[in-house]
Design a protein around this motif. Structure first.
Motif, mmCIF file in Angstrom:
data_model
loop_
_atom_site.group_PDB
_atom_site.id
_atom_site.type_symbol
_atom_site.label_atom_id
_atom_site.label_comp_id
_atom_site.label_asym_id
_atom_site.label_seq_id
_atom_site.Cartn_x
_atom_site.Cartn_y
_atom_site.Cartn_z
ATOM 1 N N GLN A 1 15.107 -19.469 -27.028
ATOM 2 C CA GLN A 1 14.896 -20.879 -26.797
ATOM 3 C C GLN A 1 15.581 -21.426 -25.562
ATOM 4 N N GLN A 2 16.033 -20.442 -24.784
ATOM 5 C CA GLN A 2 16.870 -20.697 -23.550
ATOM 6 C C GLN A 2 16.285 -20.184 -22.287
ATOM 7 N N SER A 3 16.435 -20.642 -21.174
ATOM 8 C CA SER A 3 15.540 -20.220 -20.060
ATOM 9 C C SER A 3 16.644 -20.224 -18.752
ATOM 10 N N VAL A 4 16.668 -19.203 -18.282
ATOM 11 C CA VAL A 4 17.569 -18.999 -17.087
ATOM 12 C C VAL A 4 16.542 -18.545 -15.793
ATOM 13 N N GLU A 5 16.666 -19.364 -14.525
ATOM 14 C CA GLU A 5 16.198 -19.081 -13.430
ATOM 15 C C GLU A 5 16.985 -18.089 -12.572
ATOM 16 N N VAL A 6 16.159 -17.049 -11.981
ATOM 17 C CA VAL A 6 16.883 -16.167 -10.942
ATOM 18 C C VAL A 6 16.185 -16.226 -9.671
ATOM 19 N N GLU A 7 16.694 -16.029 -8.725
ATOM 20 C CA GLU A 7 16.105 -16.170 -7.223
ATOM 21 C C GLU A 7 15.189 -15.017 -7.291
ATOM 22 N N GLY A 8 13.861 -14.989 -6.335
ATOM 23 C CA GLY A 8 12.810 -14.067 -6.415
ATOM 24 C C GLY A 8 13.350 -12.686 -5.771
ATOM 25 N N ASN A 9 14.281 -12.807 -4.939
ATOM 26 C CA ASN A 9 14.646 -11.572 -4.211
ATOM 27 C C ASN A 9 15.938 -10.639 -5.059
ATOM 28 N N GLN A 10 16.307 -11.297 -6.223
ATOM 29 C CA GLN A 10 17.225 -10.722 -6.987
ATOM 30 C C GLN A 10 16.630 -9.791 -7.763
ATOM 31 N N LYS A 11 17.583 -8.442 -8.164
ATOM 32 C CA LYS A 11 17.071 -7.579 -9.038
ATOM 33 C C LYS A 11 17.870 -7.321 -10.446
ATOM 34 N N ARG A 12 18.976 -8.431 -10.783
ATOM 35 C CA ARG A 12 19.729 -8.008 -11.775
ATOM 36 C C ARG A 12 20.511 -9.555 -12.307
ATOM 37 N N LYS A 13 20.625 -9.729 -13.687
ATOM 38 C CA LYS A 13 21.132 -10.716 -13.952
ATOM 39 C C LYS A 13 22.085 -10.503 -15.213
#
Length: 494
Positions: A278-290
């Protein structure tokens, strides 16, 4: 008894018979003779325990076992009864029954098919239970009567679906599960497809993109197939979704490193979104890892990678993991460094059954390097790639000190000497650098399916100052202590 003038208030009477009742009285005496006797106390001595009885076991078709026995040939004292214990050999605890001394048989019901049981029968007298007669039996196998449990999707691509499940309930397996069969079909097609595996996970390949599949699984014993599980549905990803190979790079007890690929011609800057718990994390579109942090140890998590604005319907990827257990509770201890070395005391690991390797990691601290708050921040793969050749090592000699693996171990010893210069399974435990602050910790790499999990120990910090002996012009040797400012001062002992 209680006599103020005497310190002898107890006595041991030997030479008595076992299983015999005695009357005991106490009297005081002087040189003039005995006094009055106390009120009699009746006591019964115990005796040796019985020998083991003889036992026979016969099984029937109705999942029952008939146990018959005869009393011990070596019977000491009065027989009080029998104790019968039994369990499956793959279970921890026994079922225990107390039976009367007049019984010579007992029927155990609801045994599982295709299982091995151990039975223990002992006779009991007043002194306790004697040696047990032990016997194992195996019940015949049958078809499974239960289906595999908790079938779920743990990963998706445009052409594949990754599945996991659990074996049927123990009493419904009816023998050793030899393999599983996954049955799947396009919901718009009545043709079933099958894939077999001996594991409790499978990746179905060669699927069509953006297509919903109906999936079930069944277990097999040597006697044949059990029932199919309830079906689940899984929709493969659309070709319009840009990411590929969404997966798990590393798992620790409190974090997970998620990675994915992007097509070479993908130029969009639209952010991705990772959903979990129930959580959300945004990642930049050019990233490939988090790196996802602040997770709970030994806990199941499911992560969904999706493009912003895309809702359920196949345009997303999902992976499921279980964080590493917290294998260690106590902190390691550093001793005083000396001559480029330092002894470290390592806590005992709770279990080593799942540990593949231990790595001891040293992190030199510099002004440009922010101190790590948690060992989970380490990129273990990058550290393991740091065993370069001489040319790269010479180039790095002029750079700031970097984190390195000092040792790779199959088990964790009680103590370890940092900086002893030895090679540990391909990693150099190089001497500690003078005038350098360090952090160190231990990484336990676990045996996991699909990806290595790491359980990291507490971070330790120490500051190493080397003592050395230098020759004076007159040939006299004096001990000096290095100072943080780069100078030196006489040793206090001079």
């Amino acid at each position: 008894w209680n006599i103020e003038e005497s310190t002898e208030h107890e006595a041991v009477i030997g030479g008595l018979l076992a299983e015999t009742t005695y009357s005991v009285t106490v009297a005081a005496y002087t040189t003039k003779g005995d006094g009055a006797r106390s009120k009699a106390k009746v006591v019964t001595t115990t005796g040796a325990v019985p020998g083991k009885p003889t036992m026979m076991i016969s099984t029937t078709m109705g999942n029952t076992a008939l146990i018959q026995w005869q009393p011990p040939k070596e019977m000491v004292g009065e027989l009080m009864g029998y104790q019968l214990q039994y369990k499956r050999t793959d279970e921890e605890t026994f079922t225990s029954l107390e039976l009367s001394k007049t019984k010579d048989h007992h029927t155990v019901t609801e045994l599982h098919k295709g299982a091995t049981y151990i039975f223990r029968l002992s006779a009991r007298n007043r002194a306790g239970a004697g040696e047990a007669y032990v016997k194992e039996i195996s019940t015949p196998e049958d078809l499974p009567t239960g289906f595999p449990l908790n079938l779920k999707v743990t990963g998706l691509t445009q052409s594949s679906t990754q599945l996991t499940w659990e074996p049927p309930n123990l009493k419904e397996r009816n023998g050793k599960i030899t393999y599983y069969r996954v049955v799947y079909k396009d919901i718009n097609n009545q043709q079933d497809n099958n894939s077999n595996t001996t594991e409790t996970h499978l990746t179905i390949e060669g699927l069509n993109p953006d297509t919903t599949y109906d999936i079930r699984v069944q277990a097999f014993t040597s006697k044949g197939a059990g029932p199919l599980s309830p079906s689940i549905q899984s929709r493969t990803m659309s070709n319009d979704f840009p990411t590929l190979n969404f997966g798990v790079k590393a798992v620790t007890k409190t974090s997970v490193l998620l990675t994915w690929d992007l097509p070479e011609n993908y130029k969009s800057q639209a952010p991705f979104k990772i959903l979990y718990n129930q959580q959300s994390v945004e990642v930049e579109g050019n990233q490939k890892r988090k790196l996802i942090t602040h997770l709970q140890p030994d806990t199941d998590y499911s992560f969904v990678l999706t493009s912003r604005g895309i809702i359920a319907g196949g345009l997303q990827q999902q992976v499921s993991i279980r964080t590493a257990p917290d294998l260690i509770k106590a902190k390691p201890v550093s001793q005083t460094p000396q001559d480029g070395k330092m002894t470290i005391n390592l806590p005992k690991v709770q279990t080593t059954t799942r540990v593949r390797w231990f790595y001891i990691v040293v992190v030199p601290q510099t002004q440009s390097m922010q101190r790590w708050k948690n060992p989970d921040e380490v990129d273990l793969e990058e550290l393991l790639r740091s065993r370069e050749g001489p040319m790269l090592r010479r180039r790095r000699h002029v750079e700031s000190p970097r984190a390195y693996v000092a040792a790779k171990l199959t088990h964790l010893p009680p103590t370890f000497m940092l900086g002893d210069g030895q090679d540990y399974m391909g990693f150099k435990n190089k001497p500690l650098t003078n005038m350098q602050e360090f952090q160190w910790f231990v990484v336990a790499v676990l045996r996991n399916e699909g990806t290595d999990g790491t359980a990291n120990y507490h971070l330790q910090t120490f500051y190493y100052q080397r003592r050395w002996v230098e020759e004076e012009e007159e040939g006299e040797a004096c001990s000096r202590q290095t100072l943080p400012g780069g100078g030196s001062s006489p040793d206090p002992g001079e």
